[in-house]
Motif scaffolding. Structure first.
Motif, short mmCIF file in Angstrom:
data_model
loop_
_atom_site.label_atom_id
_atom_site.label_comp_id
_atom_site.label_asym_id
_atom_site.label_seq_id
_atom_site.Cartn_x
_atom_site.Cartn_y
_atom_site.Cartn_z
N THR A 86 29.49 -4.07 -23.20
CA THR A 86 30.69 -4.53 -23.23
C THR A 86 31.79 -3.53 -23.11
N TRP A 87 32.91 -3.89 -22.34
CA TRP A 87 34.06 -3.29 -22.41
C TRP A 87 33.85 -1.57 -21.80
N ASN A 88 34.76 -0.85 -22.08
CA ASN A 88 34.61 0.55 -21.53
C ASN A 88 34.24 1.53 -22.72
N PHE A 89 33.06 1.54 -22.97
CA PHE A 89 32.48 2.22 -24.18
C PHE A 89 31.40 3.28 -23.48
N PRO A 90 32.09 4.43 -22.68
CA PRO A 90 30.94 5.21 -21.98
C PRO A 90 30.57 5.97 -23.04
N ASN A 91 30.70 6.30 -24.16
CA ASN A 91 30.05 7.39 -24.89
C ASN A 91 28.84 6.51 -25.44
N ALA A 92 29.00 5.26 -26.00
CA ALA A 92 28.17 4.44 -26.61
C ALA A 92 26.91 4.11 -25.46
N SER A 93 27.38 3.83 -24.44
CA SER A 93 26.54 3.78 -23.14
C SER A 93 25.59 4.96 -22.99
N LYS A 94 26.33 6.26 -22.98
CA LYS A 94 25.59 7.23 -22.73
C LYS A 94 24.60 7.67 -23.76
N ARG A 95 25.01 7.64 -25.20
CA ARG A 95 24.12 7.74 -25.97
C ARG A 95 22.87 7.08 -25.82
N ALA A 96 22.94 5.71 -25.51
CA ALA A 96 21.91 4.76 -25.55
C ALA A 96 21.04 5.22 -24.16
N GLY A 97 21.76 5.38 -23.20
CA GLY A 97 21.04 5.80 -21.89
C GLY A 97 20.45 7.22 -22.15
N GLU A 98 20.77 8.19 -22.67
CA GLU A 98 19.97 9.43 -22.77
C GLU A 98 18.73 9.26 -23.67
N LEU A 99 19.04 8.37 -24.45
CA LEU A 99 17.80 8.19 -25.55
C LEU A 99 16.64 7.29 -24.89
N LEU A 100 16.98 6.55 -24.19
CA LEU A 100 16.13 6.02 -23.11
C LEU A 100 15.36 6.76 -22.19
N ALA A 101 16.18 7.84 -21.66
CA ALA A 101 15.59 8.59 -20.60
C ALA A 101 14.62 9.55 -21.33
N GLU A 102 14.88 9.70 -22.48
CA GLU A 102 14.01 10.62 -23.28
C GLU A 102 12.72 9.83 -23.89
N GLY A 103 12.54 8.49 -23.53
CA GLY A 103 11.22 7.79 -23.77
C GLY A 103 11.65 6.85 -25.18
N ALA A 104 13.01 6.78 -25.60
CA ALA A 104 13.07 5.90 -26.73
C ALA A 104 12.92 4.51 -26.48
N SER A 105 12.73 3.55 -27.68
CA SER A 105 12.32 2.26 -27.65
C SER A 105 13.86 1.64 -26.94
N ALA A 106 14.11 0.53 -26.62
CA ALA A 106 14.89 -0.35 -26.49
C ALA A 106 15.79 -0.54 -27.62
N LEU A 107 14.94 -1.13 -28.68
CA LEU A 107 15.59 -1.23 -30.19
C LEU A 107 16.30 0.15 -30.55
N ASP A 108 15.68 1.16 -30.64
CA ASP A 108 16.40 2.47 -31.19
C ASP A 108 17.71 2.79 -30.25
N ALA A 109 17.51 2.69 -28.98
CA ALA A 109 18.71 2.65 -28.08
C ALA A 109 19.69 2.03 -28.50
N VAL A 110 19.73 0.65 -28.59
CA VAL A 110 20.79 0.05 -28.88
C VAL A 110 21.46 0.09 -30.25
#
Length: 331
Positions: free
Chosen positions: A52-76
């Motif tokens: 939600t909202w314009n939180f690009p740093n939060a989204s980027k952190r989660a997205g990069e973790l997912l790209a490295e193979g992290a679980s959805a739970l760890d990413a959120v």
């Protein structure tokens, strides 16, 4: 387990693997499934993160973790922690605006792909509300802890005791005390939540929602953010939804659960979000005085978002790109 021999020249060629002519390879059926999964991931649909909202740093952190193979739970969890720690954000975590009596209190919840959930309300001594909620989910037989019990549990789990008031939030509170006027400002006062949904490379969903609630709320008030089914709901077979805005209206509609159920019935995330907002409008004659918004994603990676008033946006991280997207709206 028996192994089956396959001549798979055509199958592997579609995955970009060249074969020597007349070669025969022995593959376990699990290997074929793995190859199919690799091909599917080349569609660039998963992994995926929205917030939600314009939180690009939060989204980027989660997205990069997912790209490295992290679980959805760890990413959120790690994604929303970015905003919980940002003292410039006066609506989440440390530096959040207090209630009318000067208490900074935090609410949060989290859900995993199995339908497990944890939540905390009226947390006063640690900024990492979503992480404490995860500990409630994983380390206790309960779903929600509140107030002193939540704070004691957090300390027992090793969370550092913090002062959530900052110099800026104290100054703003002292200024508010001069008039003690309370009227939500659309898209500012109601910009009170980060809700995040992630789908990892395995197609599993998880979500988190964390907030300091409405600024200068009545002492003890809890909004929709930590309420499973209102602020957040995940069904790994269907999809997930998360809310932001006026918590009282969202709670009364059980909006996030409603959206997931509408998707279960075949609606797209977009039409489901629109229906949830329409029900809030129908039930609240004063709907033009507040904001309510939802984002949702289904198992296909299709995204929906809708709100009452113009101005709400969400951020999406997918295929290495961070994008802020304006939501559709009624008014």
């Amino acid at each position: 387990m028996k192994r089956r021999n396959f001549i798979i020249k055509s199958t592997l060629a579609s995955a970009g693997i060249s074969l020597f002519s007349n070669s025969i390879f022995a593959f376990n059926i699990k290997d074929i499934h793995k190859t199919s999964k690799m091909i599917q991931n080349k569609s660039n649909i998963f992994p995926l993160s929205i917030a939600t909202w314009n939180f690009p740093n939060a989204s980027k952190r989660a997205g990069e973790l997912l790209a490295e193979g992290a679980s959805a739970l760890d990413a959120v969890e790690q994604g929303v922690m970015v905003e919980e720690a940002d003292i410039r954000n006066t609506t989440v975590g440390k530096g959040g605006a207090p209630d009318r009596d000067g208490n900074v209190t935090l609410d949060a919840c989290i859900m995993d792909p199995s339908g497990n959930a944890g939540a905390v309300v009226y947390l006063k001594h640690t900024s990492k509300a979503a992480s404490v909620a995860r500990k409630v989910m994983e380390e206790t037989p309960h779903v929600m802890l509140a107030g002193e019990g939540a704070d004691l549990f957090a300390i027992q789990q090793g969370f550092e005791k913090e002062e959530l008031f900052t110099d800026d939030s104290k100054a703003a509170y002292k200024e508010w005390l001069k008039n003690k006027e309370y009227k939500p400002i659309i898209n500012i006062e109601n910009h009170d939540t980060i809700g995040m949904l992630c789908i990892d490379e395995n197609g599993y969903l998880a979500g988190a929602c964390t907030s300091s609630g409405l600024s200068y709320k009545v002492n003890g008030r809890v909004g929709d953010s930590p309420i499973i089914g209102s602020g957040l709901f995940i069904d790994n077979e269907i999809g997930g939804a998360v809310a932001t805005g006026m918590g009282e209206a969202i709670m009364k509609s059980v909006g996030s659960f409603l959206i997931v159920e509408l998707m279960r019935q075949g609606q797209s995330p977009q039409t489901a979000c629109e229906e949830a907002i329409n029900r809030i409008i129908k039930a609240n004659p004063n709907y033009k005085e507040f904001q309510a918004a939802f984002i949702a994603v289904n198992k296909k990676g299709e995204i929906g978002s809708h709100c009452i008033q113009k101005g709400f946006s969400y951020v999406k991280y997918q295929d290495g790109k961070n994008e802020t997207i304006l939501s559709s709206y009624n008014f």
